[in-house]
Design a protein around this motif. Structure first.
Motif, PDB file in Angstrom:
ATOM      1  N   TYR A 187     -11.755  10.666   0.705  1.00  0.00           N
ATOM      2  CA  TYR A 187     -12.872   9.884   0.154  1.00  0.00           C
ATOM      3  C   TYR A 187     -14.203  10.288   0.797  1.00  0.00           C
ATOM      4  CZ  TYR A 187      -8.949   6.926  -1.237  1.00  0.00           C
ATOM      5  OH  TYR A 187      -7.774   6.464  -1.746  1.00  0.00           O
TER       6      TYR A 187
ATOM      7  N   ILE B 237       0.851  -1.202   0.000  1.00  0.00           N
ATOM      8  CA  ILE B 237       0.000   0.000   0.000  1.00  0.00           C
ATOM      9  C   ILE B 237       0.885   1.251   0.000  1.00  0.00           C
ATOM     10  CG2 ILE B 237      -0.341   0.389   2.494  1.00  0.00           C
ATOM     11  CD1 ILE B 237      -3.375   0.674   1.864  1.00  0.00           C
TER      12      ILE B 237
ATOM     13  N   VAL C  96     -13.096   4.163   5.305  1.00  0.00           N
ATOM     14  CA  VAL C  96     -11.725   4.681   5.202  1.00  0.00           C
ATOM     15  C   VAL C  96     -11.848   6.132   4.758  1.00  0.00           C
ATOM     16  CG1 VAL C  96      -9.520   4.517   3.982  1.00  0.00           C
ATOM     17  CG2 VAL C  96     -10.745   2.430   4.644  1.00  0.00           C
TER      18      VAL C  96
ATOM     19  N   GLY D 253      -9.881  -5.776  -1.295  1.00  0.00           N
ATOM     20  CA  GLY D 253     -10.903  -6.551  -0.588  1.00  0.00           C
ATOM     21  C   GLY D 253     -12.326  -6.109  -0.875  1.00  0.00           C
TER      22      GLY D 253
ATOM     23  N   ALA E 135      -6.500  -4.405   7.151  1.00  0.00           N
ATOM     24  CA  ALA E 135      -7.498  -3.946   6.164  1.00  0.00           C
ATOM     25  C   ALA E 135      -8.743  -4.827   6.215  1.00  0.00           C
ATOM     26  CB  ALA E 135      -6.904  -3.950   4.764  1.00  0.00           C
TER      27      ALA E 135
ATOM     28  N   LEU F  69      -3.015  -7.124   5.350  1.00  0.00           N
ATOM     29  CA  LEU F  69      -4.240  -7.869   5.042  1.00  0.00           C
ATOM     30  C   LEU F  69      -5.136  -8.021   6.278  1.00  0.00           C
ATOM     31  CD1 LEU F  69      -2.795 -10.589   2.642  1.00  0.00           C
ATOM     32  CD2 LEU F  69      -4.204  -8.622   2.023  1.00  0.00           C
TER      33      LEU F  69
ATOM     34  N   CYS G  38      -9.158  -0.821  -3.694  1.00  0.00           N
ATOM     35  CA  CYS G  38      -9.275  -1.809  -2.603  1.00  0.00           C
ATOM     36  C   CYS G  38      -9.275  -3.255  -3.105  1.00  0.00           C
ATOM     37  CB  CYS G  38     -10.545  -1.544  -1.817  1.00  0.00           C
ATOM     38  SG  CYS G  38     -10.789  -2.764  -0.500  1.00  0.00           S
TER      39      CYS G  38
ATOM     40  N   GLY H  23     -15.627   5.008  -2.020  1.00  0.00           N
ATOM     41  CA  GLY H  23     -15.428   4.416  -0.697  1.00  0.00           C
ATOM     42  C   GLY H  23     -14.335   3.362  -0.673  1.00  0.00           C
ATOM     43  N   PHE H  24     -14.162   2.658  -1.794  1.00  0.00           N
ATOM     44  CA  PHE H  24     -13.084   1.663  -1.904  1.00  0.00           C
ATOM     45  C   PHE H  24     -11.876   2.255  -2.644  1.00  0.00           C
ATOM     46  CE2 PHE H  24     -16.854  -1.303  -1.772  1.00  0.00           C
ATOM     47  CZ  PHE H  24     -16.529  -1.933  -0.563  1.00  0.00           C
ATOM     48  N   GLY H  25     -11.833   3.566  -2.751  1.00  0.00           N
ATOM     49  CA  GLY H  25     -10.811   4.236  -3.554  1.00  0.00           C
ATOM     50  C   GLY H  25     -11.388   4.518  -4.937  1.00  0.00           C
TER      51      GLY H  25
ATOM     52  N   ARG I  28       1.210  -7.322  -5.348  1.00  0.00           N
ATOM     53  CA  ARG I  28      -0.247  -7.480  -5.343  1.00  0.00           C
ATOM     54  C   ARG I  28      -0.661  -8.774  -6.053  1.00  0.00           C
ATOM     55  NH1 ARG I  28      -5.094  -3.239  -5.120  1.00  0.00           N
ATOM     56  NH2 ARG I  28      -6.647  -4.380  -6.287  1.00  0.00           N
TER      57      ARG I  28
ATOM     58  N   THR J 241     -12.217  -2.261   8.635  1.00  0.00           N
ATOM     59  CA  THR J 241     -13.000  -1.487   7.678  1.00  0.00           C
ATOM     60  C   THR J 241     -14.440  -2.004   7.609  1.00  0.00           C
ATOM     61  OG1 THR J 241     -12.167  -3.026   6.026  1.00  0.00           O
ATOM     62  CG2 THR J 241     -11.029  -0.935   6.222  1.00  0.00           C
TER      63      THR J 241
ATOM     64  N   HIS K   6      -4.178   1.046  -6.731  1.00  0.00           N
ATOM     65  CA  HIS K   6      -4.344   0.665  -5.321  1.00  0.00           C
ATOM     66  C   HIS K   6      -5.804   0.420  -4.942  1.00  0.00           C
ATOM     67  CE1 HIS K   6      -0.179   1.260  -3.992  1.00  0.00           C
ATOM     68  NE2 HIS K   6      -0.145   2.235  -4.879  1.00  0.00           N
TER      69      HIS K   6
ATOM     70  N   HIS L 234       4.868  -2.658  -6.539  1.00  0.00           N
ATOM     71  CA  HIS L 234       3.516  -2.818  -6.001  1.00  0.00           C
ATOM     72  C   HIS L 234       2.744  -3.890  -6.774  1.00  0.00           C
ATOM     73  CE1 HIS L 234      -0.777  -1.798  -6.688  1.00  0.00           C
ATOM     74  NE2 HIS L 234      -0.819  -1.862  -5.377  1.00  0.00           N
TER      75      HIS L 234
ATOM     76  N   ARG M  88      -1.088  10.666  -0.859  1.00  0.00           N
ATOM     77  CA  ARG M  88      -0.141  10.548  -1.954  1.00  0.00           C
ATOM     78  C   ARG M  88       0.874  11.687  -1.821  1.00  0.00           C
ATOM     79  NH1 ARG M  88      -2.923   6.513  -2.171  1.00  0.00           N
ATOM     80  NH2 ARG M  88      -3.963   5.652  -4.013  1.00  0.00           N
TER      81      ARG M  88
HETATM   82  C1  HEM Z   1      -7.049  -0.488  -0.130  1.00  0.00           C
HETATM   83  C2  HEM Z   1     -11.398   0.836   1.560  1.00  0.00           C
HETATM   84  C3  HEM Z   1     -12.291  -3.722   2.982  1.00  0.00           C
HETATM   85  C4  HEM Z   1      -7.832  -4.961   1.650  1.00  0.00           C
HETATM   86  C5  HEM Z   1      -8.172   0.248   0.187  1.00  0.00           C
HETATM   87  C6  HEM Z   1      -8.337   1.657  -0.109  1.00  0.00           C
HETATM   88  C7  HEM Z   1      -9.544   2.021   0.384  1.00  0.00           C
HETATM   89  C8  HEM Z   1     -10.161   0.854   0.967  1.00  0.00           C
HETATM   90  C9  HEM Z   1     -10.166   3.411   0.341  1.00  0.00           C
HETATM   91  C10 HEM Z   1      -7.316   2.554  -0.818  1.00  0.00           C
HETATM   92  C11 HEM Z   1      -7.596   2.616  -2.286  1.00  0.00           C
HETATM   93  C12 HEM Z   1      -6.635   3.494  -3.043  1.00  0.00           C
HETATM   94  O1  HEM Z   1      -5.602   3.934  -2.488  1.00  0.00           O
HETATM   95  O2  HEM Z   1      -6.889   3.721  -4.232  1.00  0.00           O
HETATM   96  C13 HEM Z   1     -12.009  -0.288   2.099  1.00  0.00           C
HETATM   97  C14 HEM Z   1     -13.347  -0.299   2.670  1.00  0.00           C
HETATM   98  C15 HEM Z   1     -13.599  -1.574   3.062  1.00  0.00           C
HETATM   99  C16 HEM Z   1     -12.422  -2.366   2.744  1.00  0.00           C
HETATM  100  C17 HEM Z   1     -14.249   0.916   2.789  1.00  0.00           C
HETATM  101  C18 HEM Z   1     -14.830  -2.171   3.711  1.00  0.00           C
HETATM  102  C19 HEM Z   1     -16.037  -1.667   3.617  1.00  0.00           C
HETATM  103  C20 HEM Z   1     -11.174  -4.458   2.744  1.00  0.00           C
HETATM  104  C21 HEM Z   1     -11.037  -5.854   3.032  1.00  0.00           C
HETATM  105  C22 HEM Z   1      -9.788  -6.214   2.676  1.00  0.00           C
HETATM  106  C23 HEM Z   1      -9.120  -5.028   2.134  1.00  0.00           C
HETATM  107  C24 HEM Z   1     -12.116  -6.763   3.630  1.00  0.00           C
HETATM  108  C25 HEM Z   1      -9.238  -7.600   2.811  1.00  0.00           C
HETATM  109  C26 HEM Z   1      -8.021  -7.907   3.058  1.00  0.00           C
HETATM  110  C27 HEM Z   1      -7.243  -3.850   1.079  1.00  0.00           C
HETATM  111  C28 HEM Z   1      -5.868  -3.812   0.610  1.00  0.00           C
HETATM  112  C29 HEM Z   1      -5.642  -2.527   0.094  1.00  0.00           C
HETATM  113  C30 HEM Z   1      -6.889  -1.803   0.265  1.00  0.00           C
HETATM  114  C31 HEM Z   1      -4.874  -4.959   0.677  1.00  0.00           C
HETATM  115  C32 HEM Z   1      -4.352  -1.989  -0.533  1.00  0.00           C
HETATM  116  C33 HEM Z   1      -4.369  -2.276  -2.007  1.00  0.00           C
HETATM  117  C34 HEM Z   1      -3.140  -1.804  -2.734  1.00  0.00           C
HETATM  118  O3  HEM Z   1      -2.374  -0.970  -2.212  1.00  0.00           O
HETATM  119  O4  HEM Z   1      -2.932  -2.261  -3.867  1.00  0.00           O
HETATM  120  N1  HEM Z   1      -9.318  -0.216   0.818  1.00  0.00           N
HETATM  121  N2  HEM Z   1     -11.485  -1.539   2.166  1.00  0.00           N
HETATM  122  N3  HEM Z   1     -10.009  -3.991   2.188  1.00  0.00           N
HETATM  123  N4  HEM Z   1      -7.831  -2.632   0.844  1.00  0.00           N
HETATM  124 FE1  HEM Z   1      -9.698  -2.129   1.387  1.00  0.00          FE
END
Ligand code: HEM
Length: 414
Positions: free
Chosen positions: A328, A94, A300, A367, A252, A249, A365, A356-358, A105, A256, A363, A101, A305
């Motif tokens: 976000y 991340i 989140v 998950g 995250a 892992l 999300c 909400g997930f980016g 990933r 969340t 990057h 990266h 950046r």
């Molecule tokens: C990255 C939100 C659940 C694993 C992210 C990012 C956000 C986010 C905003 C950053 C995206 C970006 O920088 O573009 C959320 C929300 C969740 C959730 C709101 C639940 C409602 C999960 C779950 C996992 C997870 C269950 C399981 C392991 C990750 C990982 C990253 C990430 C590993 C980094 C990805 C990367 O850097 O390539 N998430 N997340 N997330 N999330 Fe989630």
């Protein structure tokens, strides 16, 4: 000026009731360019640069899709640049840019594809069912402890390959790592707090190191085996890379979705019309409802950046090394995207291009599919089997600028 009384670096801002915070975001969105905030005093004794807050949807999207200019390498989850010792447990993908990266990933991405998560769906639903069986036996209780924390914890630990004897230790440590400034979990003395975070990282690292040794000898179908046997251009992950990946892992996975589930119960109680609408066509409306929950809550709140070069983006001039926070939570209420009803909770909202997930970018999300399945499964069980469940009092909110968390929420039913 329009925003001089708003300070995102002040914990008092993050303790405001949600509607006041969103009113402040709207004022910031009306400014001609992204507002700049001083970072506050660095705990590491080095002078710290402040940051621009990207509160508009278009600015968040632009930064996310331009990783060459908006880099993650100086850290995505902390406003302060972290000293090297943090890399031992927190030097994960991340906080990296491509190509490293992308290579990292790829090691785990297969486990999180829609196809794999679909296979897991029955297990998620069954686990949600067992949690609600227990809830019915327990009766009124803390919803966070007994319901919303349980499902993400069990599922991420199963995927990783961690036995249930370790669940509580995993949860305790991920709570400390993402506790923001909340005195229930972490010291108010910043230096002590940093030691606590490093200790939690170390405890999780010790757990994965032991398991990885076993998996190297006897790999099975779990994520720790994938990490322990990963081969990138002929090289294995270093112990620090493996530990950091694992910490990423489980943190995250846990910190969340839990909050999305707790907020979902709160929102459906505060908006009985939306609850009725959902119950009237659960199968048809649960998908859009989950998206709306993630938009409205934004579990989140931001990612950081850092600019790699002087540039002009969406009309604003940045200099190399400038920091930006992709807000976000603010972008998800941007009226230029979600219209005049941006501030309303509307489970039928369509389209719903929330971030909400980016926003789209490398990057995004990992998950997201898993989180959607978990929120869907637990809401399905609750709404069909305990349809009158509701919070018994005001929730106890986490004090954090980074995670929109609920620590405790007594619930009642029946
Ligand atoms: C990255 C939100 C659940 C694993 C992210 C990012 C956000 C986010 C905003 C950053 C995206 C970006 O920088 O573009 C959320 C929300 C969740 C959730 C709101 C639940 C409602 C999960 C779950 C996992 C997870 C269950 C399981 C392991 C990750 C990982 C990253 C990430 C590993 C980094 C990805 C990367 O850097 O390539 N998430 N997340 N997330 N999330 Fe989630």
């Amino acid at each position: 000026p329009l925003s001089s009384d708003i300070n995102l670096s002040d914990n008092a801002f993050w303790a405001l009731p949600p509607e006041e915070r969103h009113a402040a975001f709207r004022r910031l969105q009306a400014l001609d360019s992204p507002p700049f905030f001083e970072a506050g005093e660095s705990p590491f004794g080095v002078p710290e640069r402040g940051y621009y807050a990207l509160v508009r949807h278009a600015d968040v999207a632009e930064a996310s899709r331009n990783p060459a200019l908006f880099s993650s390498a100086a850290g995505a989850t902390s406003i302060f640049d972290l000293p090297a010792e943090f890399n031992e447990y927190f030097g994960s993908m991340i906080n990296m840019d491509d190509p490293r990266h992308a290579r990292l990933r790829r090691i785990v991405s297969r486990a999180f594809t829609p196809k794999m998560i679909k296979k897991f769906e029955e297990d998620v639903q069954r686990t949600a069912g067992v949690i609600v069986d227990e809830l019915l036996k327990t009766g009124p209780c803390d919803f966070v402890q007994h319901v919303s924390a349980r499902l993400p914890l069990k599922i991420i630990c199963e995927m990783m390959g961690i036995g249930d004897e370790h669940y509580e230790m995993v949860l305790r440590n991920t709570n400390i790592i993402l506790s923001g400034a909340d005195p229930e979990f972490i010291s108010e003395d910043i230096n002590e707090a940093l030691t606590q975070i490093l200790t939690s990282g170390g405890d999780l690292a010790a757990l994965v190191t032991g398991l990885a040794e076993q998996r190297q000898a006897n790999p099975i179908d779990d994520v720790i085996s994938s990490l322990a046997t990963a081969n990138i251009d002929g090289e294995q992950l270093t112990p620090a890379e493996l530990a950091s990946f694992f910490v990423l892992l489980v943190v995250a996975g846990n910190e969340t979705t839990r909050n999305a589930i707790s907020h979902a119960l709160l929102l459906l109680t505060e908006h009985p019309d939306q609850r009725e609408l959902l119950l009237a066509d659960l199968d048809g409306r649960i998908g859009p409802a989950v998206e709306e929950i993630v938009r409205y809550v934004s579990p989140v709140i931001w990612m950081r950046r850092t600019l790699t070069a002087d540039t002009v983006s969406n009309g604003h001039a940045y200099q190399a090394n400038d920091k930006v926070l992709l807000m976000y939570q603010a972008a998800n209420r941007d009226e230029s995207v979600f219209g005049p009803t941006a501030g309303q909770f509307d489970i039928t909202r369509s389209p719903n291009p929330h971030v909400g997930f980016g926003a789209a970018g490398p990057h995004f999300c990992l998950g997201a599919h898993l989180a959607r399945r978990e929120i869907t499964a637990i809401l399905r069980e609750l709404l069909t089997r305990v349809p009158d469940i509701r919070p018994a009092e005001e929730p106890d909110r986490l004090l954090s600028s980074f995670i929109n968390g609920i620590k405790h929420m007594p619930c009642e039913f029946g």
